[in-house]
Design an enzyme around this catalytic site. Structure first.
Site, PDB file in Angstrom:
ATOM      1  CE1 TYR A 124      50.740 -30.500  -0.329  1.00  0.00           C
ATOM      2  CE2 TYR A 124      49.017 -28.823  -0.279  1.00  0.00           C
ATOM      3  CZ  TYR A 124      49.723 -29.841   0.345  1.00  0.00           C
ATOM      4  OH  TYR A 124      49.418 -30.195   1.635  1.00  0.00           O
TER       5      TYR A 124
ATOM      6  CB  SER B  33      45.769 -30.291   1.598  1.00  0.00           C
ATOM      7  OG  SER B  33      45.952 -28.896   1.758  1.00  0.00           O
TER       8      SER B  33
END
Length: 248
Positions: free
Chosen positions: A153, A140
């Site tokens: 995350y 990401s």
């Protein structure tokens, strides 16, 4: 950069029932590849596998045996494995303050990081038996910048990039290319309630097809250990990391 020819290729996609995984599966099938979808969403996965004349296997990527079984399905059904797209992921791991929940933390780390580790371990022998291939892990943009809105995350995605950077040069001599795909906010279910906030703030949301195109570029390139960013309005390419200071 030669176009990817999927003829005779076999691809395994974790998190393949929906979102980016499903979109990549459709693209690879159009390019002639046989696809194995691995996911906990059995209904959507089985339906997509039928649509693409592929295979579906229920796979919780937190369980090493499930990744082994998914790879075995690729080998048994289609004769081998050429591409492993380790894409399963979830958002949200909570903060580290008073509301910290170890179970929520472990679930996020288990899916986003352990799932990649177990997936690489399971896929390597099968790809090695083909004389080489590709392993692509979904990380990401959260791996490349601070994410105060979801620190866990950001941590597990940064760990995926660190893992890929280490594995890239390790396996490249065998013709196995390990790379990471680093999308910004893409228009998938993982956004959840953030989508409305992003739209209200004017932050551009990636089209899933843009992520698919970046994935295909990774397959068509020749690098390894790279983290390819995917952000709206820019051509995707490997992120250039600065070198660390050496000893004096």
């Amino acid at each position: 950069m030669a176009a990817f020819d999927g003829t005779g290729k076999v691809a395994l996609i974790t998190g393949g029932s929906n979102g980016i995984g499903a979109a990549v599966a459709r693209r690879l099938a159009r390019e002639g590849a046989r696809v194995v979808l691995a996911d906990v969403d059995t209904d959507a996965g089985a339906a997509l596998a039928k649509e693409l004349d592929g295979a579906f296997v229920r796979c919780d990527v937190r369980e090493p045996a499930d990744s082994e079984a998914a790879v075995a399905t690729a080998v048994e059904r289609f004769g081998g494995l050429d591409v492993a797209f380790l894409n399963a992921g979830i958002a949200g791991g909570g903060d580290l303050g008073e509301d910290f929940d170890p179970a929520v933390y472990r679930r996020a780390m288990g899916i986003n990081l352990d799932g990649v580790v177990y997936g690489v371990h399971a896929a390597l022998p099968a790809i090695r038996n083909r004389g080489g291939g590709n392993i692509v892990a979904t990380a990401s943009m959260a791996a490349l910048t601070a994410t105060p809105f979801d620190p866990v995350y950001g941590a597990n995605k940064a760990a995926v990039v660190g893992l890929v950077r280490a594995l890239g040069p390790t396996y490249l001599p065998e013709g196995i290319r390990v790379n990471a795909l680093c999308p910004s906010f893409a228009d998938t279910a993982i956004l959840g309630g953030m989508k409305e906030h992003l739209q209200e703030s004017g932050f551009p949301i990636l089209e899933v097809n843009d992520v698919v195109e970046a994935f295909m570029r990774i397959l068509e390139a020749d690098g390894a250990g790279e983290a390819w960013y995917v952000v709206p309005g820019r051509e995707s390419e490997p992120f250039k990391f600065r070198g660390v200071p050496g000893p004096r």
